[in-house]
Write a protein that holds these residues in place. Structure first.
Motif: not given
Length: 144
Positions: A22-23, A40-44, A47-51, A71-79
């Motif tokens: 989805w990302l 920038f989009t790849l790194l930001f 990459v974090p979700i692949l760690l 996951v909280m990083y992406y949840l906050l982004h979604g919110l």
């Protein structure tokens, strides 16, 4: 592995894979006129979700536990996107749902599988009792 740990492992892996897909779709296909570069989009965003990928695939409870921080990083982004970006509310809603599923799967798998493997955190009262017994064994016998 019990049925519960198998269920939550499958929930984790499926929601993890769907979130990655989805990302990529959101940031590289649906949002064509983005103001940032591809690197920038790849790194930001990617990459974090692949760690945690290796530990999640191997089924390590500890990796499942700390994946929740990512996951909280992406949840906050979604919110934030639901509130701030009117044109991407639906995209953000999908991200929020996938993050909630991933968080639930990771949390329950880490707890259940950790207990199965004996990796749980000991209760404080047990720690204190053991410490008290060790301390009392060091005291001289004539002292109370």
């Amino acid at each position: 592995m019990t049925f519960n740990s198998t269920f939550f492992r499958r929930l984790t892996l499926s929601s993890y894979l769907l979130l990655i897909i989805w990302l990529v779709v959101w940031h590289f296909v649906l949002t064509i006129d983005k103001p940032t570069s591809t690197v920038f989009t790849l790194l930001f965003w990617i990459v974090p979700i692949l760690l945690p990928a290796k530990g999640l695939i191997q089924g390590k409870p500890y990796t499942h536990a700390w994946t929740n921080f990512i996951v909280m990083y992406y949840l906050l982004h979604g919110l934030t996107a639901v509130y701030a970006v009117a044109g991407e509310r639906l995209y953000a809603l999908v991200e929020i749902i996938l993050c909630c599923l991933l968080f639930t799967g990771c949390s329950f798998y880490a707890r259940i599988r950790g207990r199965e493997l004996g990796l749980g955190i000991r209760k404080l009262k047990d720690e204190l009792l053991e410490e008290k017994q060790a301390f009392e064994s060091l005291k001289p016998k004539n002292q109370k």
